[in-house]
Design a protein around this motif. Structure first.
Motif, PDB file in Angstrom:
ATOM      1  N   ARG A  60       0.798  -1.171   0.006  1.00 15.25           N
ATOM      2  CA  ARG A  60      -0.088  -0.080   0.159  1.00 15.25           C
ATOM      3  C   ARG A  60       0.799   1.304   0.159  1.00 15.25           C
ATOM      4  N   TRP A  61       2.201   1.246   0.722  1.00 11.60           N
ATOM      5  CA  TRP A  61       2.705   2.595   0.934  1.00 11.60           C
ATOM      6  C   TRP A  61       3.505   2.552  -0.562  1.00 11.60           C
ATOM      7  N   LEU A  62       3.683   1.557  -1.569  1.00  7.34           N
ATOM      8  CA  LEU A  62       4.354   1.589  -2.741  1.00  7.34           C
ATOM      9  C   LEU A  62       3.274   2.446  -3.622  1.00  7.34           C
ATOM     10  N   GLY A  63       1.877   2.104  -3.255  1.00  6.74           N
ATOM     11  CA  GLY A  63       1.111   2.717  -4.016  1.00  6.74           C
ATOM     12  C   GLY A  63       0.761   4.201  -3.872  1.00  6.74           C
TER      13      GLY A  63
ATOM     14  N   GLY B  89       4.586   0.627 -10.686  1.00  7.14           N
ATOM     15  CA  GLY B  89       3.823  -0.150 -11.358  1.00  7.14           C
ATOM     16  C   GLY B  89       4.153  -1.578 -11.903  1.00  7.14           C
ATOM     17  N   GLN B  90       5.325  -1.400 -12.360  1.00  6.30           N
ATOM     18  CA  GLN B  90       6.007  -3.007 -12.857  1.00  6.30           C
ATOM     19  C   GLN B  90       6.293  -3.610 -11.602  1.00  6.30           C
ATOM     20  N   ILE B  91       6.662  -3.154 -10.575  1.00  4.90           N
ATOM     21  CA  ILE B  91       7.235  -3.697  -9.356  1.00  4.90           C
ATOM     22  C   ILE B  91       5.907  -4.493  -8.653  1.00  4.90           C
TER      23      ILE B  91
ATOM     24  N   GLN C 212       2.998  -5.315 -10.271  1.00  5.13           N
ATOM     25  CA  GLN C 212       2.643  -6.267 -11.364  1.00  5.13           C
ATOM     26  C   GLN C 212       3.466  -7.586 -10.964  1.00  5.13           C
ATOM     27  N   GLU C 213       4.742  -7.625 -10.618  1.00  6.04           N
ATOM     28  CA  GLU C 213       5.632  -8.647 -10.186  1.00  6.04           C
ATOM     29  C   GLU C 213       4.944  -9.235  -8.936  1.00  6.04           C
ATOM     30  N   ILE C 214       4.676  -8.316  -8.000  1.00  5.93           N
ATOM     31  CA  ILE C 214       4.240  -8.930  -6.705  1.00  5.93           C
ATOM     32  C   ILE C 214       3.002  -9.670  -7.004  1.00  5.93           C
ATOM     33  N   TYR C 215       2.093  -8.726  -7.680  1.00  9.00           N
ATOM     34  CA  TYR C 215       0.684  -9.617  -8.209  1.00  9.00           C
ATOM     35  C   TYR C 215       0.696 -10.922  -8.650  1.00  9.00           C
ATOM     36  N   LEU C 216       1.791 -10.929  -9.753  1.00 10.38           N
ATOM     37  CA  LEU C 216       1.937 -12.486 -10.243  1.00 10.38           C
ATOM     38  C   LEU C 216       2.406 -13.526  -9.627  1.00 10.38           C
ATOM     39  N   SER C 217       3.414 -12.786  -8.638  1.00  7.35           N
ATOM     40  CA  SER C 217       4.261 -13.943  -7.841  1.00  7.35           C
ATOM     41  C   SER C 217       3.544 -14.506  -6.578  1.00  7.35           C
TER      42      SER C 217
ATOM     43  N   LYS D 100      -4.992  -8.251  -3.425  1.00  7.48           N
ATOM     44  CA  LYS D 100      -6.111  -7.020  -3.165  1.00  7.48           C
ATOM     45  C   LYS D 100      -5.321  -5.700  -2.930  1.00  7.48           C
ATOM     46  N   SER D 101      -4.210  -5.952  -2.155  1.00  2.00           N
ATOM     47  CA  SER D 101      -3.526  -4.947  -1.455  1.00  2.00           C
ATOM     48  C   SER D 101      -2.797  -4.290  -2.893  1.00  2.00           C
ATOM     49  N   VAL D 102      -2.565  -5.120  -3.855  1.00  2.00           N
ATOM     50  CA  VAL D 102      -1.707  -4.624  -4.999  1.00  2.00           C
ATOM     51  C   VAL D 102      -2.803  -3.713  -5.804  1.00  2.00           C
ATOM     52  N   LEU D 103      -4.026  -4.227  -5.979  1.00  2.00           N
ATOM     53  CA  LEU D 103      -5.060  -3.771  -6.846  1.00  2.00           C
ATOM     54  C   LEU D 103      -5.385  -2.379  -6.067  1.00  2.00           C
ATOM     55  N   SER D 104      -5.514  -2.442  -4.813  1.00  2.00           N
ATOM     56  CA  SER D 104      -5.681  -0.984  -3.963  1.00  2.00           C
ATOM     57  C   SER D 104      -4.467  -0.132  -4.360  1.00  2.00           C
ATOM     58  N   ALA D 105      -3.368  -0.714  -4.228  1.00  2.00           N
ATOM     59  CA  ALA D 105      -2.246   0.202  -4.463  1.00  2.00           C
ATOM     60  C   ALA D 105      -2.142   0.928  -5.845  1.00  2.00           C
ATOM     61  N   TYR D 106      -2.645   0.145  -6.747  1.00  2.00           N
ATOM     62  CA  TYR D 106      -3.051   0.712  -8.247  1.00  2.00           C
ATOM     63  C   TYR D 106      -3.923   1.739  -8.383  1.00  2.00           C
ATOM     64  N   MET D 107      -4.958   1.479  -7.685  1.00  3.86           N
ATOM     65  CA  MET D 107      -5.976   2.665  -7.473  1.00  3.86           C
ATOM     66  C   MET D 107      -5.222   3.724  -6.785  1.00  3.86           C
ATOM     67  N   MET D 108      -4.618   3.679  -5.918  1.00  8.42           N
ATOM     68  CA  MET D 108      -3.907   5.026  -4.928  1.00  8.42           C
ATOM     69  C   MET D 108      -3.100   5.437  -5.964  1.00  8.42           C
TER      70      MET D 108
END
Length: 409
Positions: free
Chosen positions: A209-212, A220-222, A224-229, A237-245
């Motif tokens: 979330r802090w990254l977002g 964004g690329q980082i 995505q890597e976290i989401y896929l791995s 879900k945290s990654v998706l919220s980070a994308y939004m933020m």
């Protein structure tokens, strides 16, 4: 009362009165129910009033009197005396008062507040801050936060120690916040290590979330890597919220389009709605084939405030469930365009169920005046009854007038 009894009572009172002035014996009616004496409580209250009124010198003096009484308020008075001294720019004296509190009252409940005040004073006066300040983790973080501004090279290893140690999740998240405020490469690398690591899933979610919130375009690329791995739905879900933020519509759109997990797909769609991404949601709606996905998308389109798309769906959709969702979403958008769209649907539709959905949407919209106008014109008994039923729980001058009109018929 007989004279003899009066005389006996007078003698008893005369024998008791001297005890009032004896040291250590509180006067009757002036005993604090929690164990303090009246004078101490009065002085403490007076000092507190002075402090609240910005009279710091008076507060300092009166809290000092409370301290000298060595009563149950003494430790609190020492803290507030230090606070008043600091407010009056007497920082060395404030630090000395804090030291007196620590030495004289090692078990005081005021020690945590005093430690935080000590750090604040040290930081404000440019003194070196001790990051190994006892065992209080939150105070350590205050000290490390100060060091991040003055000497990041020393602060980062200490932050890493907190993050990798046995501190509580709350403290570790505070450490992540301190870390996120730094622009140094080492701080960023440490944050990325936590975000990519899976040995502390709860902490990983916070780091993501802090990254977002960071706003760095390379995140964004980082993410995505976290989401896929990751195999954790919560981390994803945290990654998706980070994308939004971070405002990353592109990555969110790709997840919403390609994700096979209904739960994650729904979360991605909702984040697009929160971001107000009508174009992406329109594309997803056009390619959607099942009712559940369409309903999710209509909710998100409503969140995005896209009246045009919802109006178009309401005109063309043949699935009753999907059509009902489109109308409800219009009811949740409180503006003139959505109200106009709902009235247009009501006038153009002949289906009773659809018209009832419009009535409920107008109720959500709070459009009492329009509903009264509709009720006056409506010839269908079922629809007229539905309109009156909804109006009966709405408060407006038009509603009151219409209800009286019905009663007077």
């Amino acid at each position: 009362m007989k004279p003899k009894l009066l005389l006996l009572l007078a003698i008893a009172i005369s024998r008791w009165l001297p005890s009032i002035a004896q040291p250590g014996i509180p006067a009757l009616g002036f005993v604090d129910p929690q164990g303090g004496n009246s004078k101490e409580e009065q002085l403490y209250a007076s000092a507190t009033d002075a402090l609240n009124n910005g009279q710091y010198d008076d507060a300092n003096k009166t809290f000092g009197e409370v301290v000298r009484m060595h009563g149950r308020r003494a430790d609190g008075a020492l803290y507030w005396k230090a606070y008043a001294l600091n407010k009056a720019d007497h920082r060395p004296e404030a630090l000395a008062t804090i030291a007196e509190l620590k030495k004289g009252y090692p078990q005081s409940r005021w020690l945590h507040d005093a430690g935080a005040l000590e750090l604040e004073i040290q930081r404000a006066s440019g003194q070196p801050v001790n990051a190994e300040i006892g065992s209080d983790e939150e105070l350590k973080l205050l000290a490390i936060s100060s060091l991040m501004h003055s000497d990041p090279e020393k602060a980062l290893p200490l932050l890493e120690k907190v993050l990798q140690g046995n501190s509580s999740l709350k403290v570790k998240n505070q450490a992540l916040f301190v870390l996120s405020q730094s622009s140094s490469d080492k701080a960023r690398q440490l944050m990325l290590a936590i975000a990519k690591g899976s040995n502390q899933p709860e902490l990983q979610k916070h780091a993501v979330r802090w990254l977002g919130m960071n706003g760095n375009k390379g995140n964004g690329q980082i993410l995505q890597e976290i989401y896929l791995s990751s195999s954790s739905p919560e981390v994803k879900k945290s990654v998706l919220s980070a994308y939004m933020m971070s405002g990353d519509k592109e990555h969110l759109f790709n997840v919403a389009r390609q994700e096979t997990s209904p739960e994650l797909k729904k979360h991605a769609i909702r984040q697009l709605g929160v971001m107000k991404a009508p174009s992406e949601l329109q594309q997803l709606y056009k390619s959607a084939s099942d009712t559940e996905t369409k309903e999710m998308l209509l909710q998100a389109i409503g969140l995005a405030g896209d009246v045009h798309t919802l109006s178009e769906v309401s005109k063309t959709e043949t699935d009753p469930k999907v059509l009902a969702h489109a109308i409800r979403s219009l009811g949740l958008i409180n503006d003139a365009d959505s109200k106009s769209a709902l009235l247009s649907i009501y006038n153009s539709q002949s289906d009773i169920a659809t018209k009832k959905e419009v009535i409920r949407a107008l109720f959500l919209h709070g459009s009492a005046k329009d509903m009264v106008d509709m009720a006056r014109k409506e010839t269908n008994p079922e629809l007229k009854k539905e309109l009156i039923r909804m109006l009966s729980v709405m408060k407006s001058p038009e509603t009151t007038e219409y209800m009286l009109e019905i009663l007077n018929k």
